[in-house]
Each structure stands twice: as structure tokens, then as C-alpha cells.
Design a protein around this motif. Structure first.
Motif, PDB file in Angstrom:
ATOM      1  N   LEU A 120      -8.277  45.837  -8.431  1.00  0.00           N
ATOM      2  CA  LEU A 120      -7.811  46.001  -9.797  1.00  0.00           C
ATOM      3  C   LEU A 120      -6.283  45.971  -9.808  1.00  0.00           C
ATOM      4  O   LEU A 120      -5.630  46.576  -8.969  1.00  0.00           O
ATOM      5  CB  LEU A 120      -8.283  47.339 -10.364  1.00  0.00           C
ATOM      6  N   THR A 121      -5.721  45.266 -10.771  1.00  0.00           N
ATOM      7  CA  THR A 121      -4.269  45.144 -10.863  1.00  0.00           C
ATOM      8  C   THR A 121      -3.820  45.329 -12.298  1.00  0.00           C
ATOM      9  O   THR A 121      -4.423  44.782 -13.216  1.00  0.00           O
ATOM     10  CB  THR A 121      -3.815  43.751 -10.369  1.00  0.00           C
ATOM     11  N   LYS A 122      -2.755  46.090 -12.465  1.00  0.00           N
ATOM     12  CA  LYS A 122      -2.235  46.376 -13.797  1.00  0.00           C
ATOM     13  C   LYS A 122      -1.689  45.105 -14.425  1.00  0.00           C
ATOM     14  O   LYS A 122      -0.885  44.393 -13.862  1.00  0.00           O
ATOM     15  CB  LYS A 122      -1.132  47.430 -13.718  1.00  0.00           C
ATOM     16  N   ILE A 123      -2.131  44.821 -15.676  1.00  0.00           N
ATOM     17  CA  ILE A 123      -1.629  43.674 -16.424  1.00  0.00           C
ATOM     18  C   ILE A 123      -1.415  44.096 -17.880  1.00  0.00           C
ATOM     19  O   ILE A 123      -2.308  44.681 -18.506  1.00  0.00           O
ATOM     20  CB  ILE A 123      -2.622  42.488 -16.378  1.00  0.00           C
ATOM     21  N   LYS A 124      -0.240  43.798 -18.412  1.00  0.00           N
ATOM     22  CA  LYS A 124       0.072  44.039 -19.823  1.00  0.00           C
ATOM     23  C   LYS A 124      -0.265  45.462 -20.249  1.00  0.00           C
ATOM     24  O   LYS A 124      -1.032  45.681 -21.192  1.00  0.00           O
ATOM     25  CB  LYS A 124      -0.674  43.039 -20.717  1.00  0.00           C
ATOM     26  N   SER A 125       0.222  46.436 -19.540  1.00  0.00           N
ATOM     27  CA  SER A 125      -0.075  47.823 -19.883  1.00  0.00           C
ATOM     28  C   SER A 125       1.205  48.628 -19.984  1.00  0.00           C
ATOM     29  O   SER A 125       2.209  48.297 -19.371  1.00  0.00           O
ATOM     30  CB  SER A 125      -0.995  48.454 -18.833  1.00  0.00           C
ATOM     31  N   LYS A 126       1.166  49.673 -20.790  1.00  0.00           N
ATOM     32  CA  LYS A 126       2.294  50.576 -20.936  1.00  0.00           C
ATOM     33  C   LYS A 126       2.076  51.774 -20.015  1.00  0.00           C
ATOM     34  O   LYS A 126       1.052  52.434 -20.089  1.00  0.00           O
ATOM     35  CB  LYS A 126       2.421  51.044 -22.379  1.00  0.00           C
ATOM     36  N   LEU A 127       3.070  52.061 -19.184  1.00  0.00           N
ATOM     37  CA  LEU A 127       2.912  53.135 -18.225  1.00  0.00           C
ATOM     38  C   LEU A 127       3.091  54.517 -18.843  1.00  0.00           C
ATOM     39  O   LEU A 127       2.961  55.515 -18.158  1.00  0.00           O
ATOM     40  CB  LEU A 127       3.890  52.957 -17.063  1.00  0.00           C
ATOM     41  N   SER A 128       3.393  54.570 -20.117  1.00  0.00           N
ATOM     42  CA  SER A 128       3.542  55.864 -20.786  1.00  0.00           C
ATOM     43  C   SER A 128       2.356  56.173 -21.692  1.00  0.00           C
ATOM     44  O   SER A 128       2.399  57.090 -22.494  1.00  0.00           O
ATOM     45  CB  SER A 128       4.829  55.872 -21.624  1.00  0.00           C
ATOM     46  N   GLU A 129       1.302  55.404 -21.546  1.00  0.00           N
ATOM     47  CA  GLU A 129       0.154  55.555 -22.442  1.00  0.00           C
ATOM     48  C   GLU A 129      -1.145  55.616 -21.646  1.00  0.00           C
ATOM     49  O   GLU A 129      -1.371  54.803 -20.748  1.00  0.00           O
ATOM     50  CB  GLU A 129       0.106  54.378 -23.413  1.00  0.00           C
ATOM     51  N   GLU A 130      -2.002  56.577 -21.984  1.00  0.00           N
ATOM     52  CA  GLU A 130      -3.329  56.638 -21.393  1.00  0.00           C
ATOM     53  C   GLU A 130      -4.324  55.930 -22.302  1.00  0.00           C
ATOM     54  O   GLU A 130      -4.283  56.088 -23.520  1.00  0.00           O
ATOM     55  CB  GLU A 130      -3.764  58.096 -21.194  1.00  0.00           C
ATOM     56  N   TYR A 131      -5.202  55.170 -21.714  1.00  0.00           N
ATOM     57  CA  TYR A 131      -6.203  54.422 -22.458  1.00  0.00           C
ATOM     58  C   TYR A 131      -7.528  55.164 -22.398  1.00  0.00           C
ATOM     59  O   TYR A 131      -7.943  55.619 -21.337  1.00  0.00           O
ATOM     60  CB  TYR A 131      -6.359  53.013 -21.878  1.00  0.00           C
ATOM     61  N   GLU A 132      -8.188  55.259 -23.515  1.00  0.00           N
ATOM     62  CA  GLU A 132      -9.448  56.002 -23.564  1.00  0.00           C
ATOM     63  C   GLU A 132     -10.597  55.083 -23.185  1.00  0.00           C
ATOM     64  O   GLU A 132     -10.773  54.007 -23.764  1.00  0.00           O
ATOM     65  CB  GLU A 132      -9.677  56.559 -24.973  1.00  0.00           C
TER      66      GLU A 132
END
Length: 351
Positions: A120-132
Motif C-alpha cells: 500500500l502506498t500513499k497517493i493524493k492524501s492529506k497528512l493532517s486528516e484521518e479518513y473514516e
């Protein structure tokens, strides 16, 4: 489906053989090992229809693809390299982990597939936000490394598939892609990334994976251990279980414990409270792993001992309460997991 040859015999292979119907692209047809391997004859009697042989030609010649497993026993790599070169020469596809490929120090050919390259690799994500996460989550965790978590994950996956669920299965084991699974990202193990950043990254990665895949629920195997193992192994202070339990809301937990050396009737209640208070994880099933831990004060380290079926069964009968699952009693284990899943199904959010 392609015919798969596997080298050598390892404990992960033993787990995979029990649940080989979960394999998506391959049928295990040949298994090779070292000629001194005591399991060769025993496993040949247990698994009819599979060829077991120390001969490399038998292994490679009877297969379309070769799976090279981790060097768990720290053996010399001479035979691993011979199998690799024979496979290349006969133009057979080779499956192995990045770690195993690095240890072999051989050139990479076109037919070599690194099983854990597609982490798994981070793509287009904000590091200050948790996703539900919108899917229900079942977690398999353990008291530490080497405690049969992979076997329990495969058992749970089988139960869920038989119940008709589309399962998004995630974990650390490089063999998971063989059953349609996904490998946890490498940054979870980094000492240069903060706990907080790991949580944000993993939350984003898992959210993206859910968006890409059509699934009814998530089954995740959690690396490491949920508590320190005695004085000499702190399990990295359970950092990865903390990351995963914060990145995902876990609805049901299956815990593997090491083989005990005495009856501890209050231990399960303690573990339930620990998982609840520390991780927000609700313990529904407890399994006895196939390993026992022994401490060596002179070396200041733990030894993880794999026990044969007879010893395992005797210790289970001697020390375990009836609510602890034996991995050798598969019918009972399936029943316990199905019952736990039925409790989860009664939750409105699960439907």
C-alpha cells in the motif's frame, strides 16, 4: 490455474497448505526442501496428490512457477540459489519476497515477481486528516511475533468466504497476495517516521484501497504484539498495533496467545480489558498459537519454539480453558469464529 512448486518447507507453508483452496492463481503441486528435512516424509503422507522431494529437478520440472519462501531457519543459501538458477534456466516464473530476493543477490529476470512490491502506498492524501473507514473491520493480532497470526488470518478468511462475504484482506505476510491480499506499507516499520504521521498515512492508504476495491468488510492481520513479552522483548512498545487501531475503527478482534505454562483463568479477562482500553478493540475469539516462548537471561533474548502437534495438543489440554481455541481443532475454531461473526452481523452498521 498454474502449477506451483514451493521451496523449502516452512511454518508459513504448513499454514498455507491447510487453506490452499484460498489460492487464486495457483495449485500447489510440488514441494521441495533439504534432504535432511524431517517434515518431507511426514507431509507426503498428510497431503496426497502433492509431490514432496529434495530433488531440484522434481521441484522445478513439475511446476509452472516456483515460490521461494523466507529463510526462517537461517540455512545456507546454496540450495536456494540452485533452485533460483534452475527456474530461470527452465523459464519458470519465480515468486519471492523483496527480502528473499535481496538475500540471494542474483540478477532480476523478467519472470521474477516480488510478492510484496505492491505494498500500500500513499497517493493524493492529506497528512493532517484521518479518513473514516466505511467497512466493518475484523483484526487478527497476537502477543508478539511468531504466534500463528498468518494461520489464524487464513482460517478467518476461509470462514468469511464460505459465508459469502467479499473480503479485503490486509497484513504483513508476503504470501498474502497469493490469496488476493494486500501487504501493509513499509513505512510502518520505519524509525524515522513519527507515530502520528504513520497513522495519517495508513488512514489515507486504507481509505483509498476501500474506494478502489469492492468489498463487504476488511480483515487485517496486525504485525508485532499488543504487549511486551517479558523483560527482554518489548515488542517495539506495540507501536504498529497502536498505529493500525488508530487508523481503523476495529469492530471485532481475534487474539493469538502463546502456549501457556500454567492455568491463568483471569488472563483472558485482563487481555479483553487491555485491548479495549488501549486500542479500542473488542476481543471475541482467543486462539492458542503453535509457539511457546522461553527466556534466556544470559543472552537477554526470547526464543520462540514451534511445537509438534502432539506436544501442542497435550499442552492445550493441560493449560487452556474451554473458551480458548486450539488451531488443531479446526471444526471448533470455525464454530467460534462463525459465532463471533454472527454477533457482529447483528450490528446495524455491519449490514
Amino acid at each position: 490455474m498454474d502449477k506451483l512448486g514451493v521451496f523449502p518447507i516452512t511454518y508459513d507453508l504448513m499454514a498455507l497448505l491447510q487453506y490452499r483452496e484460498l489460492l487464486q492463481e495457483y495449485i500447489i503441486c510440488t514441494i521441495g526442501s533439504f534432504k535432511e528435512d524431517v517434515y518431507l516424509e511426514e507431509m507426503e503422507k498428510r497431503y496426497k496428490g502433492i509431490t514432496f522431494s529434495p530433488d531440484i529437478e522434481d521441484l522445478v520440472g513439475g511446476s509452472d512457477a516456483i515460490l521461494l519462501l523466507e529463510n526462517e531457519g537461517d540455512f545456507l543459501l546454496k540450495k536456494y540459489k540452485q533452485v533460483y538458477k534452475a527456474s530461470i534456466k527452465q523459464q519458470k516464473k519465480i515468486l519471492l519476497s523483496t527480502k528473499m530476493f535481496s538475500e540471494l543477490q542474483e540478477g532480476q529476470e523478467n519472470d521474477v515477481r516480488l510478492l510484496d512490491r505492491s505494498r500500500l502506498t500513499k497517493i493524493k492524501s492529506k497528512l493532517s486528516e484521518e479518513y473514516e473507514n466505511s467497512l466493518p473491520v475484523i483484526a487478527v493480532c497476537g502477543m508478539g511475533k511468531h504466534c500463528s497470526k498468518f494461520e489464524t488470518t487464513l482460517l478467518t478468511l476461509k470462514v468469511l468466504k464460505e459465508a459469502g462475504y467479499q473480503v479485503l484482506v490486509i497484513g504483513p505476510n508476503p504470501l498474502l497476495p497469493l490469496v488476493g491480499g494486500h501487504i501493509l506499507p513499509e513505512y510502518l516499520y520505519s524509525s524515522h517516521i513519527s507515530l502520528e504521521e504513520k497513522i495519517y498515512r495508513l488512514s489515507a492508504d486504507l481509505y483509498q484501497l476501500q474506494e478502489e476495491k469492492s468489498a463487504d468488510l476488511i480483515l487485517i492481520e496486525i504485525p508485532g504484539g499488543v504487549i511486551p513479552i517479558g523483560k527482554w522483548d518489548n515488542n517495539h512498545f506495540s507501536e504498529i498495533p497502536l498505529v493500525i487501531s488508530n487508523a481503523l475503527k476495529i469492530d471485532m478482534t481475534i487474539l493469538n496467545t502463546y502456549i501457556p505454562n500454567q492455568r491463568e483463568k483471569d488472563k483472558i479477562q485482563f487481555l479483553k480489558e487491555l485491548l479495549d482500553y488501549k486500542y479500542g478493540m473488542f476481543l471475541e475469539v482467543t486462539c492458542m498459537a503453535r509457539q511457546r516462548v522461553e527466556y534466556d537471561p544470559s543472552l537477554k533474548k526470547c526464543h520462540y519454539l514451534y511445537l509438534d502437534d502432539t506436544t501442542y495438543n497435550n499442552l492445550y489440554d493441560r493449560y487452556c480453558e474451554t473458551d480458548v481455541v486450539s488451531l488443531n481443532r479446526q471444526e471448533f475454531a470455525v464454530k467460534k469464529i462463525r459465532k463471533a461473526i454472527s454477533v457482529l452481523e447483528e450490528n446495524v452498521e455491519f449490514i
